[in-house]
Design an enzyme around this catalytic site. Structure first.
Site, PDB file in Angstrom:
ATOM      1  N   GLU A 154       0.815  -1.221   0.000  1.00 19.42           N
ATOM      2  CA  GLU A 154       0.000   0.000   0.000  1.00 19.42           C
ATOM      3  C   GLU A 154       0.848   1.271   0.000  1.00 19.42           C
ATOM      4  O   GLU A 154       0.809   2.061   0.951  1.00 19.42           O
ATOM      5  CB  GLU A 154      -0.956  -0.006   1.190  1.00 19.42           C
ATOM      6  CG  GLU A 154      -1.962  -1.133   1.134  1.00 19.42           C
ATOM      7  CD  GLU A 154      -3.053  -1.015   2.202  1.00 19.42           C
ATOM      8  OE1 GLU A 154      -2.793  -0.426   3.257  1.00 19.42           O
ATOM      9  OE2 GLU A 154      -4.158  -1.538   1.969  1.00 19.42           O
ATOM     10  N   GLU A 307      -6.801  -7.607  -0.934  1.00 22.76           N
ATOM     11  CA  GLU A 307      -7.262  -7.629   0.465  1.00 22.76           C
ATOM     12  C   GLU A 307      -8.699  -7.155   0.540  1.00 22.76           C
ATOM     13  O   GLU A 307      -9.067  -6.163  -0.095  1.00 22.76           O
ATOM     14  CB  GLU A 307      -6.459  -6.647   1.334  1.00 22.76           C
ATOM     15  CG  GLU A 307      -5.033  -7.006   1.583  1.00 22.76           C
ATOM     16  CD  GLU A 307      -4.368  -5.943   2.477  1.00 22.76           C
ATOM     17  OE1 GLU A 307      -5.080  -5.229   3.217  1.00 22.76           O
ATOM     18  OE2 GLU A 307      -3.147  -5.818   2.401  1.00 22.76           O
TER      19      GLU A 307
HETATM   20  C1  GAL Z   1      -4.525  -2.823   4.879  1.00 26.21           C
HETATM   21  C2  GAL Z   1      -3.129  -3.367   5.068  1.00 26.21           C
HETATM   22  C3  GAL Z   1      -3.127  -4.649   5.846  1.00 26.21           C
HETATM   23  C4  GAL Z   1      -4.036  -4.540   7.028  1.00 26.21           C
HETATM   24  C5  GAL Z   1      -5.431  -4.167   6.579  1.00 26.21           C
HETATM   25  C6  GAL Z   1      -6.419  -4.067   7.706  1.00 26.21           C
HETATM   26  O1  GAL Z   1      -4.476  -1.452   4.717  1.00 26.21           O
HETATM   27  O2  GAL Z   1      -2.479  -3.580   3.846  1.00 26.21           O
HETATM   28  O3  GAL Z   1      -1.809  -4.925   6.251  1.00 26.21           O
HETATM   29  O4  GAL Z   1      -3.530  -3.582   7.903  1.00 26.21           O
HETATM   30  O5  GAL Z   1      -5.362  -2.919   5.945  1.00 26.21           O
HETATM   31  O6  GAL Z   1      -7.704  -3.711   7.234  1.00 26.21           O
END
Ligand code: GAL
Length: 686
Positions: A154, A307
């Site tokens: 990110e 994610e």
């Molecule tokens: C994203 C990140 C992950 C985790 C996730 C939680 O921004 O890449 O590592 O922190 O959020 O929602």
């Protein structure tokens, strides 16, 4: 990209999540892998935050644990998306090298103890990153489990340090050539801001009052480019060792600081992290828009969800859990829009650290929990879908519409000191995208300089700041097309050039000959102003323009009602120039009004036979037809309303044939595909 079985992302849907084995003991690794196998997991992202474990002290490496995890995963047939651990440098780096720590606009140092504290401008950070990535690549390039590399995590860091200032100046010299050109671009004759030497230029640090908008804009451009440099440095190390390597990093939807339109061509797979707010009943609109952006950025390359949360996140103030049916609908919305991978953050819920209350594929409550059972069900559903989508016969689909969106212009609408701060280009895009969703029209979200030739209509919700190339491209699609592709232009467009300088004359100055209108005033409004479109009244949101018609070929499609203030009464709110087929919208309108406008302006070739019921998302693609019910009611859909190609359709998940109509229970979704002709089926089965 496969090392085992069928290639993931191109031929099989990738399914899995972030895996952080460094938080667990080896016996849990074994349990994890067994559970992954049962859940249909075929891809895990490994090592995102493992730098402190891999290099516990400077120059001292420990890969033994990762070797073991990689081998266990490989033995179970689970592929690895191997991350470079550079998003979170170990504490020793900050202590020994304070120059690696980012500084914000007021000079505050970002310390370790969290994550993402590095400065992308720090040479020391970049040297250390190069070393750890080289080690990782030497060890794992060609490892049979690795199918993809995940650089950092990110990207989004901006840094205002002295080292960043130096790089910023070098970037400016490269872009503009001379100090004179920089002064000119930023309009520094204003407020005694003129620079007499390049060394006087600093990042837009905290200042007493409004900062020069040109400085702000260029600092955003530079920061995005600087992060891209960091990404490319690591990508190239990987590529050197393995020229076939598939390299990505995770985007964050409409995340302003990074210009994904510039970044996308440098990634092999477009991967996105998406966390819709479960308390927003309309979040499916923005989710669909974000998926559309990702598919469009990918331009034929694979794209995937890297994610998402299975239920709750932990980082909002009040973390309403996401219902499992919503996660399924969001997943199918992505698949419907071409995603070929769906992963979660994270595999197993942490028991310590800041994310101990974040949901996970294996929650604290273990594998018997409803959450984990839903993960298994989804894994099995995606597995079935993989096969069916791969073999589906092509379907007739409506033509697509281009939705023009420009990252830099978006930044410019986020500047302070505009007529109003309610013209954020992303929000305006969302209104128009929602209107298209309601009509069941499939769109691509494209940059204004992207090729527009293949589209049946070009919609420009907002392009406040337009470069000469963008303008030429838009004009081209009007002037070159023999069948007059409609150009539909939203308010506050082509107001400024690419430096942010305002055009003098009746707006939208560079497009006014196409619209056949002359803009006189921008009018930010409070609520209560309406327009009348063919007898229907719609409220104007926040902003109107006072315009007059200048061409005989331009007609008024909607006007401000008689009670409108600021001399707007009776003036055009939407116009159409029949000579150029250009529509102009002189007000910020709600999706309701935009739906009405688009019904009139879009060619029938872009439309489904009928509009989907409210709250139902219909996505028409060459391999499938998805119907997603976001309402809490049963929805009956006649096939004749959503496709002209009703032969041999069946439900991809159950295999049941669908004839005439289908009924979807509340919050349910289905994907329909066409069976190949009989002879092809035989061949496939042979
Ligand atoms: C994203 C990140 C992950 C985790 C996730 C939680 O921004 O890449 O590592 O922190 O959020 O929602």
């Amino acid at each position: 990209m496969h090392r085992t079985g069928q290639p993931l992302l191109t031929h099989r849907i990738a399914y899995g999540g972030d895996y952080n084995p460094e938080q667990w003991s080896p016996d849990i690794w074994r349990e994890d892998i067994e559970l992954m196998t049962h859940a249909g997991v075929n891809l895990v992202t490994l090592g995102v935050f493992s730098w402190a474990c891999l290099e516990p002290r400077p120059g001292e490496y420990d890969f033994a644990w990762l070797d073991e995890v990689m081998n266990l995963l490989h033995a179970a047939g689970i592929c690895v998306d191997l991350a470079t651990p550079t998003a979170s440098p170990p504490p020793w780096m900050g202590r020994l090298h304070p120059d690696t720590l980012a500084r914000n606009a007021d000079g505050t140092t970002m310390h370790w103890g969290s994550r993402n504290h590095f400065s992308p401008a720090s040479q020391t950070y970049r040297d250390h990153s190069e070393r750890i990535v080289t080690r990782l690549v030497e060890r794992y390039a060609g490892h049979p489990a690795v199918v993809m590399w995940h650089v950092g995590n990110e990207y989004g860091q901006m840094c205002y340090s002295d080292e960043s200032a130096e790089r910023f100046r070098a970037w400016l010299v490269k872009r503009y050539g001379t100090l004179e050109a920089i002064n000119e671009a930023w309009g520094t004759a204003f407020w005694s801001q003129r620079y007499s030497t390049i060394d006087e230029i600093i990042p837009p640090r905290t200042a007493p009052y409004l900062i020069n908008p040109g400085l702000n804009l260029d600092f955003r451009r530079y920061s995005s480019d600087l992060m891209l440099e960091c990404f490319l440095e690591q990508r190239d190390i990987i590529r050197q060792a393995d020229p076939q390597a598939v390299v990505t990093t995770n985007f964050m939807g409409f995340f302003a600081p990074v210009n994904y339109q510039h970044w996308a061509p440098h990634l092999d797979v477009i991967a996105d992290d998406i966390y819709p707010d479960p308390s927003d009943p309309d979040s499916w609109h923005t989710t669909a828009m974000t998926h559309t952006l990702m598919r469009s950025l990918a331009r034929g390359k694979p794209w995937m969800i890297m994610e998402q949360a299975i239920t709750a996140v932990n980082w909002r103030a009040h973390n309403v859990p996401k219902p499992l049916h919503q996660t399924r609908r969001e997943t199918l919305s992505a698949i419907a829009r071409g995603a070929r991978g769906v992963c979660f953050f994270q595999w197993r819920a942490s028991t310590a650290g800041s994310e101990r209350f974040h949901s996970a594929m294996v929650p604290h409550q273990g594998p018997t929990s409803a959450t984990h059972q839903a993960i298994r069900a989804l894994g099995s559903e995606l597995d079935t879908l993989s096969t069916v989508l791969e073999n589906a016969a092509p379907l007739a689909t409506p033509q697509r519409v281009a939705l023009v969106f420009d990252w830099e212009s978006w930044w410019a609408t986020q500047e302070p000191a505009l007529p109003t701060n309610r013209l954020d280009a992303r929000d305006i895009l969302a209104d128009w995208h929602t209107a298209l969703l309601r009509l069941g029209v499939t769109s691509d979200i494209v940059a204004p300089t992207d090729p527009l030739g293949e589209y049946a209509a070009v919609v420009v919700p907002n392009l406040y700041q337009a470069s000469p190339q963008a303008l030429a491209n838009l004009r081209d699609c009007v002037e070159r097309s023999d069948h007059l592709v409609p150009l539909i232009v939203g308010p506050f467009t082509a107001v400024a050039d690419h430096h942010g300088h305002i055009h003098r004359g009746g707006f939208p100055v560079p497009l006014a000959d196409l619209t056949g209108t002359h803009g006189n005033d921008w009018v930010p409004l409070e609520a209560g102003v309406n327009i009348d479109m063919a007898g229907a009244q719609y409220a104007v949101a926040d902003f109107a323009e006072h315009i007059t018609v200048t061409s005989d070929l331009t007609t008024t499609i909607a006007h401000f009602t008689d009670d409108a203030p600021h001399d707007l009464a009776g003036h055009p709110a939407i116009t159409h120039n029949a000579g150029t087929n250009t529509w102009y919208c002189a007000a910020r309108l709600s999706p309701d009004a935009l739906t009405h406008l688009l019904r009139a302006a879009l060619p029938s070739s872009t439309r489904l036979p009928a509009e989907p019921p409210h709250g139902v998302d219909v996505v028409s693609a060459p391999t499938h037809l998805a119907v997603i019910n976001h309402t809490n009611e049963h929805q009956r859909i006649a096939l004749a309303d959503i496709t002209t190609d009703q032969q041999n359709l069946f439900c991809a998940m159950t295999g049941a044939p669908v004839e005439d109509s289908l009924t979807l229970p509340p919050y349910d979704a289905t994907i329909l595909v066409a069976a190949p002709a009989v002879s092809e089926t035989k061949e496939l089965n042979a």
